[in-house]
Design an enzyme around this catalytic site. Sequence first.
Site, PDB file in Angstrom:
ATOM      1  CB  SER A  41      -1.144   0.078   1.107  1.00 31.04           C
ATOM      2  OG  SER A  41      -1.803   1.065   0.958  1.00 31.04           O
ATOM      3  CG  ASN A  42      -0.462   4.522  -1.187  1.00 30.61           C
ATOM      4  OD1 ASN A  42      -1.129   5.526  -0.747  1.00 30.61           O
ATOM      5  ND2 ASN A  42      -0.806   4.113  -2.383  1.00 30.61           N
ATOM      6  CG  ASP A  43       3.456   6.366   3.764  1.00 29.27           C
ATOM      7  OD1 ASP A  43       3.068   5.614   4.716  1.00 29.27           O
ATOM      8  OD2 ASP A  43       4.584   6.476   3.422  1.00 29.27           O
ATOM      9  CB  SER A  44      -2.835   7.814   0.480  1.00 29.65           C
ATOM     10  OG  SER A  44      -3.960   8.857   0.395  1.00 29.65           O
ATOM     11  CB  ALA A  65      -2.209   7.486  -3.004  1.00 28.30           C
TER      12      ALA A  65
END
Length: 226
Positions: A33-36, A100
């Site tokens: 995943s990502n930091d959004s 994101a």
Amino acid sequence: RQEAMSKKPLAGKKVVVTAGGTLERIDPVRFISNDSSGKMGFAVARAAQQLGAEVTIIAGSTQVQPPSGIKITSVESASEMFEAVNALWEATDILVKAAAVADYRPKERAMHKMKKSGDTMTLELVKNIDILETLGRNKTSQFLIGFAAETNELETYAMDKLRRKNCDLLVANDVTMEGAGFSSDTNVVNIYDTNGLAVSLPKLSKEEVGLRIMELVAERTVGLSR
Ligand code: CTP
Ligand code: CA
């Protein structure tokens, strides 16, 4: 004219906002995943509602409470996000793609928790559908707002994305700047349109940035009918 002057310039408009990050499963207990954080998307959704729009949020993984009183559909992966946004597409007046979206997902998704074995392991990834680009190609009367987080060459990348994805506006932020980026409560953005830089905003709270974006959208969509 009267609508433009009113406090609810987006009354009657159907706005879809994607927020947060997508999550791509590797196995039942692991993912990419990502930091959004979802903050920017939620702020845009609140602003749109404040300006009178009928708002739906499509949320991936987020770190903050979603706005209360706004319809929300939760999704995990980019594919699920595409399905959810696409289902609403024909009835959408304004789409804000603040999410994101993961560019790649694991090629295989293991049914069971993977076991460790050798000293190295390779995870093969395949490209996800580009939601914005796909919908941009099928644009009829929808007004499209893309987002981009960059670390360099902001304007070049922003204009390339705006054109490639057939966006009406593209909100770009340089995430290396103090007070900009994923988990921050503030943001520093430039907003581009097909002619280039439209608005350059100073450091503002994400709530305020959301409002400025939707006010600009209102200015540019009022009077346009489907
Ligand atoms: N986006 C999307 N679907 C994807 C990737 C991105 O809809 N699979 C949308 C994002 O929600 C955002 C915009 O496209 O509104 C720009 O995302 P970004 O990641 O900056 O663009 P990419 O085309 O993926 O380019 P990059 O190589 O810089 O990641
Ligand atoms: Ca990307």
